[in-house]
Design a protein around this motif. Structure first.
Motif, PDB file in Angstrom:
ATOM      1  N   PHE A  19       1.243  -1.447  -0.455  1.00 16.13           N
ATOM      2  CA  PHE A  19       0.164   0.137  -0.334  1.00 16.13           C
ATOM      3  C   PHE A  19       0.942   1.239   0.064  1.00 16.13           C
ATOM      4  CE2 PHE A  19      -3.615   2.302   1.914  1.00 16.13           C
ATOM      5  CZ  PHE A  19      -4.247   2.867   1.017  1.00 16.13           C
ATOM      6  N   GLU A  20       2.320   0.959   0.906  1.00 15.83           N
ATOM      7  CA  GLU A  20       2.948   2.171   0.934  1.00 15.83           C
ATOM      8  C   GLU A  20       3.945   2.211  -0.626  1.00 15.83           C
ATOM      9  OE1 GLU A  20       6.018   1.484   3.509  1.00 15.83           O
ATOM     10  OE2 GLU A  20       4.105   1.778   5.090  1.00 15.83           O
ATOM     11  N   GLU A  21       3.429   1.826  -1.178  1.00 12.66           N
ATOM     12  CA  GLU A  21       4.421   2.057  -2.430  1.00 12.66           C
ATOM     13  C   GLU A  21       3.485   2.195  -3.342  1.00 12.66           C
ATOM     14  OE1 GLU A  21       6.465  -0.814  -6.377  1.00 12.66           O
ATOM     15  OE2 GLU A  21       7.147  -1.821  -4.039  1.00 12.66           O
ATOM     16  N   LEU A  22       1.793   2.239  -3.771  1.00 11.17           N
ATOM     17  CA  LEU A  22       1.097   2.627  -4.148  1.00 11.17           C
ATOM     18  C   LEU A  22       0.647   3.942  -4.147  1.00 11.17           C
ATOM     19  CD1 LEU A  22      -1.691  -0.455  -3.983  1.00 11.17           C
ATOM     20  CD2 LEU A  22       0.061  -0.052  -6.384  1.00 11.17           C
ATOM     21  N   ILE A  23       0.773   3.886  -2.894  1.00  7.79           N
ATOM     22  CA  ILE A  23       0.504   5.642  -2.524  1.00  7.79           C
ATOM     23  C   ILE A  23       1.680   6.251  -3.306  1.00  7.79           C
ATOM     24  CG2 ILE A  23       0.489   7.455  -0.832  1.00  7.79           C
ATOM     25  CD1 ILE A  23      -0.559   4.383   1.400  1.00  7.79           C
ATOM     26  N   LYS A  24       2.862   6.074  -3.197  1.00 11.49           N
ATOM     27  CA  LYS A  24       4.429   7.107  -3.928  1.00 11.49           C
ATOM     28  C   LYS A  24       3.939   6.862  -5.278  1.00 11.49           C
ATOM     29  CE  LYS A  24       7.827   5.722  -0.576  1.00 11.49           C
ATOM     30  NZ  LYS A  24       9.340   4.997   0.041  1.00 11.49           N
ATOM     31  N   GLY A  25       3.039   5.743  -5.803  1.00 13.78           N
ATOM     32  CA  GLY A  25       3.016   5.934  -7.269  1.00 13.78           C
ATOM     33  C   GLY A  25       1.519   6.672  -8.084  1.00 13.78           C
ATOM     34  N   HIS A  26       0.622   6.578  -7.047  1.00 19.71           N
ATOM     35  CA  HIS A  26      -0.649   7.272  -7.383  1.00 19.71           C
ATOM     36  C   HIS A  26      -1.295   8.239  -6.452  1.00 19.71           C
ATOM     37  CE1 HIS A  26      -1.580   3.317  -8.291  1.00 19.71           C
ATOM     38  NE2 HIS A  26      -2.320   3.937  -9.274  1.00 19.71           N
ATOM     39  N   LEU A  27      -0.137   9.126  -5.111  1.00 18.11           N
ATOM     40  CA  LEU A  27      -0.531  10.177  -4.784  1.00 18.11           C
ATOM     41  C   LEU A  27       1.001  10.312  -4.858  1.00 18.11           C
ATOM     42  CD1 LEU A  27      -2.782   8.877  -2.481  1.00 18.11           C
ATOM     43  CD2 LEU A  27      -3.814  10.351  -4.692  1.00 18.11           C
ATOM     44  N   PRO A  28       1.832  11.456  -4.904  1.00 19.64           N
ATOM     45  CA  PRO A  28       3.045  11.340  -4.787  1.00 19.64           C
ATOM     46  C   PRO A  28       3.661  12.443  -4.519  1.00 19.64           C
ATOM     47  CG  PRO A  28       2.605  11.753  -7.096  1.00 19.64           C
ATOM     48  CD  PRO A  28       2.115  10.807  -6.661  1.00 19.64           C
ATOM     49  N   GLU A  29       1.787  14.010  -4.471  1.00 18.66           N
ATOM     50  CA  GLU A  29       2.432  14.979  -3.025  1.00 18.66           C
ATOM     51  C   GLU A  29       1.612  14.892  -2.426  1.00 18.66           C
ATOM     52  OE1 GLU A  29      -0.137  17.673  -4.773  1.00 18.66           O
ATOM     53  OE2 GLU A  29       0.570  17.718  -6.818  1.00 18.66           O
ATOM     54  N   LEU A  30       1.007  13.584  -1.871  1.00 17.51           N
ATOM     55  CA  LEU A  30       1.167  12.895   0.073  1.00 17.51           C
ATOM     56  C   LEU A  30       2.233  12.540   0.139  1.00 17.51           C
ATOM     57  CD1 LEU A  30      -1.211  12.788   2.320  1.00 17.51           C
ATOM     58  CD2 LEU A  30      -1.959  10.548   1.598  1.00 17.51           C
ATOM     59  N   ALA A  31       2.622  11.170  -0.557  1.00 22.33           N
ATOM     60  CA  ALA A  31       3.457  10.782  -0.272  1.00 22.33           C
ATOM     61  C   ALA A  31       4.960  11.222   0.208  1.00 22.33           C
ATOM     62  CB  ALA A  31       4.163   9.643  -1.108  1.00 22.33           C
ATOM     63  N   GLU A  32       5.308  12.797  -0.661  1.00 20.34           N
ATOM     64  CA  GLU A  32       6.364  13.721  -0.245  1.00 20.34           C
ATOM     65  C   GLU A  32       6.092  14.402   0.811  1.00 20.34           C
ATOM     66  OE1 GLU A  32       8.874  17.646  -2.295  1.00 20.34           O
ATOM     67  OE2 GLU A  32       6.831  16.643  -3.448  1.00 20.34           O
ATOM     68  N   HIS A  33       4.951  14.730   1.288  1.00 20.50           N
ATOM     69  CA  HIS A  33       4.548  15.282   2.776  1.00 20.50           C
ATOM     70  C   HIS A  33       4.868  14.346   4.291  1.00 20.50           C
ATOM     71  CE1 HIS A  33       2.360  18.674   5.124  1.00 20.50           C
ATOM     72  NE2 HIS A  33       2.241  17.416   5.861  1.00 20.50           N
ATOM     73  N   MET A  34       4.029  12.740   3.629  1.00 27.98           N
ATOM     74  CA  MET A  34       4.263  12.619   4.648  1.00 27.98           C
ATOM     75  C   MET A  34       5.355  11.563   4.657  1.00 27.98           C
ATOM     76  SD  MET A  34       1.177  12.950   5.916  1.00 27.98           S
ATOM     77  CE  MET A  34       1.688  11.959   7.115  1.00 27.98           C
ATOM     78  N   ASN A  35       6.668  12.095   4.623  1.00 30.91           N
ATOM     79  CA  ASN A  35       7.567  11.865   4.940  1.00 30.91           C
ATOM     80  C   ASN A  35       7.528  10.231   5.134  1.00 30.91           C
ATOM     81  OD1 ASN A  35       9.332  13.585   3.506  1.00 30.91           O
ATOM     82  ND2 ASN A  35       9.434  14.796   5.483  1.00 30.91           N
ATOM     83  N   ASP A  36       7.182   9.671   6.729  1.00 33.48           N
ATOM     84  CA  ASP A  36       7.587   8.317   6.890  1.00 33.48           C
ATOM     85  C   ASP A  36       5.673   7.691   6.719  1.00 33.48           C
ATOM     86  OD1 ASP A  36       7.887   6.141   8.716  1.00 33.48           O
ATOM     87  OD2 ASP A  36       7.997   7.057  10.461  1.00 33.48           O
ATOM     88  N   LEU A  37       5.656   7.129   6.416  1.00 32.43           N
ATOM     89  CA  LEU A  37       4.721   6.576   5.357  1.00 32.43           C
ATOM     90  C   LEU A  37       3.861   5.599   6.871  1.00 32.43           C
ATOM     91  CD1 LEU A  37       4.740   6.405   1.523  1.00 32.43           C
ATOM     92  CD2 LEU A  37       3.717   7.942   3.061  1.00 32.43           C
ATOM     93  N   SER A  38       4.574   5.215   7.581  1.00 31.03           N
ATOM     94  CA  SER A  38       4.745   3.975   8.236  1.00 31.03           C
ATOM     95  C   SER A  38       3.721   4.788   9.056  1.00 31.03           C
ATOM     96  CB  SER A  38       5.297   3.192   9.245  1.00 31.03           C
ATOM     97  OG  SER A  38       5.796   4.857   9.698  1.00 31.03           O
ATOM     98  N   ALA A  39       3.585   6.021   9.216  1.00 27.41           N
ATOM     99  CA  ALA A  39       2.088   6.480  10.265  1.00 27.41           C
ATOM    100  C   ALA A  39       0.508   6.340   9.455  1.00 27.41           C
ATOM    101  CB  ALA A  39       2.541   7.873  10.446  1.00 27.41           C
ATOM    102  N   LEU A  40       0.899   6.357   7.871  1.00 25.72           N
ATOM    103  CA  LEU A  40      -0.361   5.638   7.635  1.00 25.72           C
ATOM    104  C   LEU A  40      -0.606   4.844   7.816  1.00 25.72           C
ATOM    105  CD1 LEU A  40      -0.125   8.339   3.716  1.00 25.72           C
ATOM    106  CD2 LEU A  40      -1.696   8.486   6.421  1.00 25.72           C
ATOM    107  N   ALA A  41       0.615   3.777   7.319  1.00 24.29           N
ATOM    108  CA  ALA A  41      -0.005   1.938   7.660  1.00 24.29           C
ATOM    109  C   ALA A  41      -0.152   2.034   9.065  1.00 24.29           C
ATOM    110  CB  ALA A  41       1.842   1.713   7.203  1.00 24.29           C
TER     111      ALA A  41
END
Length: 448
Positions: A19-41
């Protein structure tokens, strides 16, 4: 949902990584803001574990379950991306993980199903702003439609490929965590350097895994249980322990090494399940390498009494066992100048002094029989095999062994009669013990 509901929920963690990889691919702006995607996980984990049933009103969540039954896990990934995309602006302006959690929870709690025949059922996760203003409501049908239109390009095959890719990383992360936790427990209790402990752990784990996956038949395949505590996940049997013992133990003694390894394993196998754990293995090695001399002697002592020493060991006809016993050695020795010193009184006084100085709080070791004591001394001698000073060590051990046997005889006579009889004194005449009369006479070895 493979491996979702076992002890370590590996499957759910793999899907979170996907899911983290899909976020980086489809929502790059959100992924850039949320440096640590483990919080979303951490927020989205319950989405996958419960198919949104625990964080969305029930009349809306049943539509999600319908999509899951039709398209599989792909539907959950799509819907998760749609939820994040609908809240991307607010999430990018959030200041911490707590605020992001509140934004997502409030959004999911206000998803309705206009086609539901029953009354709306609210979720238990409602969050409101300080002024209690009503929150906009989202229809579940619109959210599902957006998820298919915007993120439906991922096929089931692509999802499975990503799962295989991330599964290796997740499992490796678990193994690293297990190793760190085991070492964290063991390091304070031993004196072995941390880097050496890591190498020992890798050797121990390799021995276990080889038996699980490369041996035929696989007697240990059922031993690897990830649900067990970290320190108990990897265990080895007697044969594997003997192999490691020969590799890393300082107590290698030629042909006697295998026997010593078997006894050490039996001593460490407290629960008698024929398996030992890493902590017991390194604790034993720590005594062998870094223990005080009395600790090493105690360990060697325990290896020559039950349960380490079995009846089969006692009855074996190995040249290292069944010695020709003789304790009628003299207690009077000649000095180089021709004088003789009677050690009888000194030995009796030594026994009395030891009895007075004995620490009553220390747990006594079990008593050793004469036969077990002889085996103990022979093991001690075998450790110095091929040593440059082997002959001198041989004579020293033989002499000390004879003296200790005599001390035992004197102690028994003193305790039974209170003092040595005149007949006992006549038997102990002045002469020095020779190597030929020593307890090692049956091995066929004589000093050069």
């Amino acid at each position: 949902l493979p491996d979702y509901f076992n002890h370590r929920v590996i499957g759910a963690q793999v899907d979170q990584s996907v899911f983290e990889e899909l976020i980086k691919g489809h929502l790059p702006e959100l992924a850039e803001h949320m440096n640590d995607l483990s919080a979303l996980a951490s927020v989205s984990l319950s989405w996958f574990l419960t198919l949104f049933l625990s964080i969305m009103p029930l009349e809306s969540a049943v539509n999600v379950v319908d999509c899951f039954f039709y398209d599989g896990i792909k539907a959950i990934f799509q819907l998760g991306l749609a939820v994040l995309e609908a809240n991307a602006e607010d999430l990018c302006s959030s200041k911490d993980d707590g605020q992001a959690l509140m934004i997502l929870s409030r959004f999911l709690d206000h998803i309705k199903n206009e086609d539901s025949p029953g009354p709306p059922v609210g979720s238990h996760h409602a969050f409101f702003s300080d002024d209690q203003e009503p929150y906009p409501v989202t229809d579940i049908s619109d959210l599902i439609r957006d998820s298919y239109e915007k993120f439906g390009d991922q096929s089931v095959e692509q999802i499975e490929h990503l799962r295989y890719k991330h599964r290796i990383r997740v499992l490796q992360g678990h193994e690293d965590t297990t190793k760190q936790n085991v070492l964290r427990v063991v390091i304070p209790e031993v004196s072995i350097l941390p880097e050496d402990l890591e190498e020992l752990y890798d050797l121990f784990k390799r021995e276990h895994m080889m038996s699980c996956y490369w041996e035929q038949p696989r007697p240990t395949a059922s031993r690897h249980d990830p649900s067990r505590p970290y320190a108990e996940q990897y265990r080895i049997d007697a044969r594997q322990f003997a192999h490691l013992f020969q590799l890393v133990s300082p107590w290698t003694c030629g042909a006697h090494t295998e026997i010593l390894a078997e006894r050490t394993f039996r001593l460490l196998d407290d629960n008698m399940d024929q398996l030992i754990e890493f902590k017991a293995f390194v604790s034993c090695l720590d005594i062998m390498y870094n223990g005080e001399m009395n600790e090493k002697i105690k360990l060697l002592y325990r290896l020559h009494i039950p349960p380490a020493l079995t009846e089969n060991d006692r009855d074996s006809q190995s040249p290292l066992k069944n010695p020709l016993l003789s304790t009628s050695r003299p207690l009077v020795f000649g000095k180089p100048n021709g004088d003789a010193v009677d050690y009888q009184k000194q030995l009796k006084q030594m026994i009395k002094d030891l009895a007075k100085e004995k620490d009553k709080t220390e747990k006594e070791l079990p008593k050793m029989s004469q036969r077990e004591f002889i085996q103990f001394c022979k093991t001690l001698y075998s450790m110095f095999h091929e040593d440059p000073e082997e002959n001198d060590l041989y004579q020293a051990i033989a002499t000390v062994t004879t003296l200790l046997l005599q001390i035992g005889e004197v102690g028994q006579r003193s305790s039974s009669s209170g003092s040595c009889s005149q007949e006992c004194g006549e038997e102990l005449q002045a002469s020095a013990p020779s190597p030929e009369d020593s307890v090692f006479a049956d091995t066929g070895k004589t000093p050069q």
